[in-house]
Design a protein around this motif. Sequence first.
Motif, PDB file in Angstrom:
ATOM      1  N   UNK A  10     -55.207  36.292  21.157  1.00 51.10           N
ATOM      2  CA  UNK A  10     -55.968  36.116  22.389  1.00 51.10           C
ATOM      3  C   UNK A  10     -55.171  36.352  23.656  1.00 51.10           C
ATOM      4  N   UNK A  11     -53.831  36.519  23.531  1.00 49.42           N
ATOM      5  CA  UNK A  11     -52.984  36.707  24.704  1.00 49.42           C
ATOM      6  C   UNK A  11     -52.095  37.943  24.520  1.00 49.42           C
ATOM      7  N   UNK A  12     -51.631  38.483  25.656  1.00 49.17           N
ATOM      8  CA  UNK A  12     -50.787  39.680  25.630  1.00 49.17           C
ATOM      9  C   UNK A  12     -49.315  39.273  25.690  1.00 49.17           C
ATOM     10  N   UNK A  13     -48.694  39.168  24.522  1.00 49.58           N
ATOM     11  CA  UNK A  13     -47.259  38.867  24.447  1.00 49.58           C
ATOM     12  C   UNK A  13     -46.463  40.171  24.410  1.00 49.58           C
ATOM     13  N   UNK A  14     -47.093  41.225  23.981  1.00 49.84           N
ATOM     14  CA  UNK A  14     -46.387  42.493  23.776  1.00 49.84           C
ATOM     15  C   UNK A  14     -45.779  43.015  25.081  1.00 49.84           C
TER      16      UNK A  14
ATOM     17  N   UNK B 131     -44.747  41.363  27.610  1.00 49.21           N
ATOM     18  CA  UNK B 131     -43.583  40.547  27.946  1.00 49.21           C
ATOM     19  C   UNK B 131     -42.347  40.980  27.161  1.00 49.21           C
ATOM     20  N   UNK B 132     -42.557  41.370  25.908  1.00 47.41           N
ATOM     21  CA  UNK B 132     -41.428  41.672  25.032  1.00 47.41           C
ATOM     22  C   UNK B 132     -40.868  43.076  25.226  1.00 47.41           C
ATOM     23  N   UNK B 133     -41.644  43.975  25.852  1.00 53.21           N
ATOM     24  CA  UNK B 133     -41.173  45.361  25.992  1.00 53.21           C
ATOM     25  C   UNK B 133     -40.111  45.522  27.071  1.00 53.21           C
ATOM     26  N   UNK B 134     -40.063  44.589  28.023  1.00 55.63           N
ATOM     27  CA  UNK B 134     -39.032  44.670  29.074  1.00 55.63           C
ATOM     28  C   UNK B 134     -37.713  44.130  28.536  1.00 55.63           C
ATOM     29  N   UNK B 135     -36.589  44.728  28.953  1.00 51.77           N
ATOM     30  CA  UNK B 135     -35.279  44.244  28.508  1.00 51.77           C
ATOM     31  C   UNK B 135     -34.984  42.871  29.112  1.00 51.77           C
ATOM     32  N   UNK B 136     -35.517  42.599  30.325  1.00 53.10           N
ATOM     33  CA  UNK B 136     -35.383  41.271  30.926  1.00 53.10           C
ATOM     34  C   UNK B 136     -36.332  41.193  32.118  1.00 53.10           C
ATOM     35  N   UNK B 137     -36.559  39.944  32.596  1.00 54.95           N
ATOM     36  CA  UNK B 137     -37.371  39.692  33.779  1.00 54.95           C
ATOM     37  C   UNK B 137     -36.534  38.883  34.770  1.00 54.95           C
TER      38      UNK B 137
END
Length: 626
Positions: A35-39, A41-47
């Motif tokens: 139900x949520x978009x985690x993908x 978030x994970x594609x970036x090397x960092x935030x």
Amino acid sequence: MKQILACACALVVLACLQRSEPVSGQLTPVCGLEGYDINTLSTASYWDIPVDKSQCLRPIGLPVTNISECHILFSICHPLPSTVCQTPVLSVSVCQAVKLTDGTTQYYVQGLYNTERKFFGNVNGTSYDGFFTSWNGTVINATHCEGNNSNALMEFQCNANAVWNPSNPTSAAVNATVQLGCENLITVKYSGACYAPPTIAPNVCQLPPFDIDRLSTGFDYWSAMVDPVHCIGTTPSSSCLMAFAFCHPLPPNVTTLDSPCTQEPTAVCQIDRESQQAQSFSLGMFSGESRFIAKKEEGLAGFLVEYFNGSTTAACPKGSRSKLTFNCDPNATWTNSDISQYTKVINLVVKGDCEIEVTFNYSGACVPVGPLCELPPFDIDRLSTGFDYWTAVVDPVHCIGSTPTSSCLMAFSFCHALPANVTIPGSPCTKEPTAACQIDAQSAQSFSLGMFSSKALFIAKDQQGVGGFYVNYTNGSTTTACPKGTTSSLVFNCDPNATWTDRDITKYTKVINTVGQGECVVVVNFNYSGACVPVGPIVGGRKISPVGWILMGIFFFVVLTYLLVGSLYQYFAVGARGVEILPNSAFWMNFGKLVLEGCTFSLGIISCHCFKDGGYSKVETQYDKI
């Protein structure tokens, strides 16, 4: 040679000591939440979230004026790159980078990467609203955290306009709020935190000919009270409640806010109402890939579905899973959300791995009436809809097995299995879909004379379809008298007076059983009015079809209308009398001659005659002499 080997070993040791970098796109199994978009978030090397300098950690005694800027750096589903958080600590997920005015940067680890770290859904009233995750950090000795363990909790709140761009790390900082110290609370706005119902894989909620749709749309969830002995964990003081959802997760208002059943999309949840918060956990996670499967190849004995990755508890340290089986019961219509009366639960605990087996009686697990119940011109429909089953009292000599002290009863159903309430509970006739069953109430002997099957079609007794019909059922029970099983052949013979108006059809039934080499065959002859071919006009030994009669009726109607309307017109409008009163009388008087001339003309064309001098004459054909 020894020097080369020593150098090689040294290189290997150095490589092992180096911090391992994440492989792009390689996610751990826990990096997801239906139900949520985690993908994204994970594609970036960092935030990167810039924060106020006054909140930042800094060396004890260092004035805040010596800080030029401060950032919270974090990564999702993989460690931070070593170039981003330059510390000797391996596998960091949350790092505070404090840049000082002297050009140096201090790094503080506030969250360690953990492959078992999960995301959990938030609940707002009766709906899902965002998610959160947390990390455990290291011991930090700095201002705001003097010699204590650090940790970080990050909450993702829904904002459809807060789109994070993996190529722009600071896009995570929009409308973010932070409370820093040893315990860090980071609240961010994120479009992927807006709950969207999980995408269901194609055909997951379909299994023809069964009724799966009612399971998902009848109520948003179903519940059943369960005997304490079948509740997982410490036996509660009273029965526990189990909640089920099909084709979608359980709604968040089913259990308490902090229970595992609301933190992640759950399909099956156990709830103890007396100690709800302590005894409420998932027995299987919802997944868009959990398909319904027919119990048999023929798809006749009901269906099942399985859910995995349930909660780990003291009783189930390796987790829990559920296997839900649906058996045919035409009377189990599931009109209320409480399905306790149709539910049976068994739990198995093997070496810390818990499996819940739930059996439901459900009318949607019965094969509905379909094309197998058609055999024009016979009346098959009345067999399946007149009553849900039919019975006949049979002479003891024709009962299978030891001759009972009194007549046995045989029950039959057509186009569907016998209802579960027909026979003795626990008998072979209730365990699997049965078409014909023998019942002896006195000795409690009840067994199947043939299993119901969608492949068992009604067949005409002869090619002309006028001698009645029959149907065969196989794979009946094995008994002492019938060690190779039982087969029944049900034959329907024409009798216009056998209208089957009552469930008891004893007077229309004759049973014969034969036993050959351990295999029993029960032949049942029924007198039945629906086995008679409907009476209709016969022409040349064959019945005229209804379509023929319709066409003939239309023809004669047109002719009579033509004569009647034409004659009235001739009489009143034209004043004709006698034969001339008929419409187009001249044409009809010459009709025979005209037909003759037409035939003669056609014959002349075929036989090489030609028209000459207003008549027909033969033209001599001359051939050149050779």
